[in-house]
Structure formats: C-alpha cells, structure tokens
Scaffold this motif. Structure first.
Motif, short mmCIF file in Angstrom:
data_model
loop_
_atom_site.label_atom_id
_atom_site.label_comp_id
_atom_site.label_asym_id
_atom_site.label_seq_id
_atom_site.Cartn_x
_atom_site.Cartn_y
_atom_site.Cartn_z
N UNK A 46 -78.82 4.14 -80.91
CA UNK A 46 -77.37 3.98 -80.85
C UNK A 46 -77.04 2.87 -79.85
N UNK A 47 -75.84 2.34 -79.97
CA UNK A 47 -75.41 1.26 -79.09
C UNK A 47 -74.35 1.72 -78.09
N UNK A 48 -73.77 2.89 -78.32
CA UNK A 48 -72.75 3.43 -77.42
C UNK A 48 -72.59 4.91 -77.71
N UNK A 49 -72.33 5.68 -76.65
CA UNK A 49 -72.03 7.11 -76.78
C UNK A 49 -70.66 7.36 -76.16
N UNK A 50 -69.79 8.02 -76.91
CA UNK A 50 -68.49 8.45 -76.40
C UNK A 50 -68.52 9.96 -76.38
N UNK A 51 -68.35 10.57 -75.22
CA UNK A 51 -68.51 12.02 -75.10
C UNK A 51 -67.33 12.62 -74.33
N UNK A 52 -66.85 13.74 -74.84
CA UNK A 52 -65.76 14.45 -74.18
C UNK A 52 -66.30 15.22 -72.98
N UNK A 53 -65.43 15.41 -71.97
CA UNK A 53 -65.86 16.14 -70.79
C UNK A 53 -65.85 17.64 -71.02
N UNK A 120 -69.47 -5.26 -76.97
CA UNK A 120 -69.78 -6.68 -76.81
C UNK A 120 -70.72 -6.90 -75.63
N UNK A 121 -70.44 -6.20 -74.54
CA UNK A 121 -71.31 -6.32 -73.37
C UNK A 121 -72.71 -5.83 -73.68
N UNK A 123 -74.10 -5.73 -76.68
CA UNK A 123 -74.70 -6.69 -77.61
C UNK A 123 -75.29 -7.87 -76.84
N UNK A 124 -74.54 -8.36 -75.86
CA UNK A 124 -75.03 -9.48 -75.04
C UNK A 124 -76.26 -9.07 -74.24
N UNK A 125 -76.24 -7.84 -73.71
CA UNK A 125 -77.39 -7.34 -72.95
C UNK A 125 -78.63 -7.24 -73.84
N UNK A 126 -78.46 -6.75 -75.06
CA UNK A 126 -79.58 -6.64 -75.99
C UNK A 126 -80.14 -8.01 -76.35
N UNK A 127 -79.22 -8.97 -76.57
CA UNK A 127 -79.67 -10.32 -76.92
C UNK A 127 -80.47 -10.93 -75.78
#
Length: 343
Positions: A46-53, A120-121, A123-127
């Motif tokens: 995955x590229x991002x996780x959004x999780x509820x508290x 985007x950040x 993606x840049x880190x992965x690149x």
C-alpha cells in the motif's frame, strides 16, 4: 497507488473511500475491521493508510503500533482520523509513527488535499529510493568488476614466481584454498577469508629476485645459499609495497610474514606470537602442509597423516596452535582440495 481506509463507521468509511477513489490513479481499499486491514496490508503493498482513532477492539493507536512493527511498513505514511482534540492522543500517535492527522467530521476539501499531498510526497520518496537502489546496484556491479580484474591481476602476478620455480606446479591453487579454509575455520568473516584466498598466491612472488642457481638447485642449499633464499620474503614485500589496493596491502603482509615462526625463530624479522600478522600465520600452515604433501625433486610426498602430525608437532614452535587446530577441523575439506588439484 493503493490507499487502505480503516473505519468501523460505514458512513465515514464510504465517504473517505469515495474521496480517495476520486483521485487520479488511486485505488481505495476499505476495511471496517482493523485486524482485517492489518492482515491484508501484511500481504499486499500500500502507499497510504488512513485509520480512524475510535474503533472497537483495536483503536487507531493500537493499529499504528502493530503496523509499524513490520519493517517493510516503515516508510508507508499513516493518517489518523480523530474527533478527539486531546493533545495526548496526537502525541502518542506521532510517537507510534503517524504521519498526519485529519479531524472528524471530515471536510472533503481538506481531506482530498491532505491525502493527495501525502501520496505525492510518498511517490517522490519511492522514486528517490528506487533511484538510490539502482545507483547502489550499479556501483556494486562496477566495484565487483574492478575486484575481478584486480583478482585476475594478482593471480597472474603470483604465477610469475611459479613459472620461475618449476617445483610449485598447482601449489598456488591448493595453498590459497587451504588458507581460505583455515580462515573460515577460525571464524573470520567470509569477505576477509576471501581476501586471504586471493592475496595468498603472492606469498612467494619475491622469488623472482632469487638467482637461478639457487632457486632451481635440486639439492640442499648451503647456509650461504639459504641466506640468499630467505631474502625472497623481503623482496616480495618490496615488490608489493606502496599500493593503495587493500588486496595488494594484504599480499605484501603475507609475503613478508609467512616465514615467521610462532616462537620467534623465523625470518625475516624474527616476529613471534600475535606480533606475526594472522594472515601470515594462516599461510604458513597452508604453505608448509602443501609442500610436505607434494613431490619435490629433493623429496617424495608425505602422507596426509604424517604432514598433519608435523603441523601438530610444530604447533607453538613453528606454527600458531590456533591455526593448526583450525586446519585440523577442516582436514576432510583440505583433502578434497588436494584431490581436485593434483599435479
């Protein structure tokens, strides 16, 4: 890019998943149970996780803690969604590895902007990481090619002495393998043992400076002739000295020290015990054993057992006892090398 959305509220889950899916080239993967999300993420990138508290059983803080335990997830951003204004909750989330926060009720404009910026950040880190990995692999390949050329050059240089001394035959191959096996048996790192294997064939390169009537003499040398012959250790060191190459520096060390005796009665410097470089102590055992077990114009070959007995008898006098013990622990491998490299 894939975004895992974790929330036990169906309405919140639907809203956030829809907003994520509306982004270009982004797929939302919704989960209403935190444990299901952890299992799926452990098997899928995955590229991002959004999780509820606030979730039953496992809340957002517990989720982040478990998520970050996997080293593969160290760089994956996590946004925690919370209606809590408590700074303690946010501080704890940051300590556990949260990247950013969103506040409930969700503001679609803010949500979209924060998620898009975070992706985007990432993606840049992965690149950058991919480019760094590629550069590192290219450097490693180039370095290995240089080392291969250096190893080849060392072997060719070692054969210089071999071709002047017809007694040696496949001596260089055998004794370098013996040295490598002893080094491994001593517990040296594999790269250090490999360097000794590559550098050890240069141990007698100084023989190129010995006159033919002494080097090629079939019988026993006179004391004066032997004194000249002993000079090959220093000659070898002089030939190899001054290089910036770690392998040539090691070869210089071996050339100079492989005729030192553990009790201090060797040459050229009369070193004793640990003052003799370990590489020299290792090669001394390998060199003598191979000389004893092979045919020379002035002797018939000794048996493996007799040659091994000679090493054990000379332990503490000629040889480092620890190196002799290490040699004995790999005697079957030594025999395999000998059989594979007979004259």
């Amino acid at each position: 890019m894939k975004v895992a959305v974790v929330d036990d509220s169906d309405s919140s889950l639907s809203l956030m998943s829809g907003l994520v899916a509306a982004l270009d080239n982004v797929e939302a993967v919704p989960f209403s149970r935190a444990t299901d999300a952890l299992i799926w993420i452990g098997q899928n990138p995955v590229d991002l996780v959004i999780v509820d508290y606030l979730m039953p059983s496992l809340n957002g803080l517990g989720f982040i803690e478990l998520f970050r335990r996997d080293p593969k997830q160290a760089s994956i951003p996590v946004i925690m969604v919370t209606s809590s204004e408590s700074k303690d909750v946010r501080y704890m989330a940051l300590q556990l590895g949260a990247t950013d926060f969103l506040t409930k009720p969700i503001d679609p404009v803010e949500f979209t902007a924060r998620v898009n910026n975070t992706l985007e950040a990432h993606r840049a880190h992965k690149a950058m990481a991919d480019q760094s990995a590629w550069l590192a692999s290219e450097v490693a390949r180039a370095t290995e090619r240089l080392l291969d050329r250096e190893r080849e050059a060392l072997l060719v240089l070692g054969r210089t002495a071999e071709h002047r001394d017809p007694e040696t035959g496949r001596h260089l191959t055998r004794m370098s393998h013996y040295s490598w096996l002893i080094a491994l048996a001593l517990g040296l790192p594999t790269d250090q043992a490999a360097r000794i294997k590559v550098a050890s064939p240069l141990h007698d390169v100084g023989k190129v400076a010995i006159p033919d009537h002494i080097l090629l003499k079939p019988g026993k040398l006179t004391p004066d002739e032997f004194a000249i012959m002993k000079g090959h250790a220093q000659h070898g060191a002089n030939i190899l000295a001054g290089s910036q190459s770690p392998l040539l520096q090691l070869a210089c060390e071996i050339a100079l020290s492989h005729h030192e005796w553990f009790d201090g009665s060797g040459y050229p410097n009369g070193l004793s015990g640990d003052a003799i470089p370990l590489s020299g102590r290792i090669v001394a055992v390998a060199d003598v054993f191979d000389a004893l077990t092979t045919t020379r114009p002035y002797k018939t070959p000794w048996s493996f057992e007799d040659a091994h007995d000679h090493l054990r008898t000379g332990a503490g006098c000629h040889f480092d006892p620890v190196c002799v013990t290490a040699f004995g622990s790999v005697l079957s491998d030594i025999r395999d090398v000998f059989e594979a490299n007979r004259e």
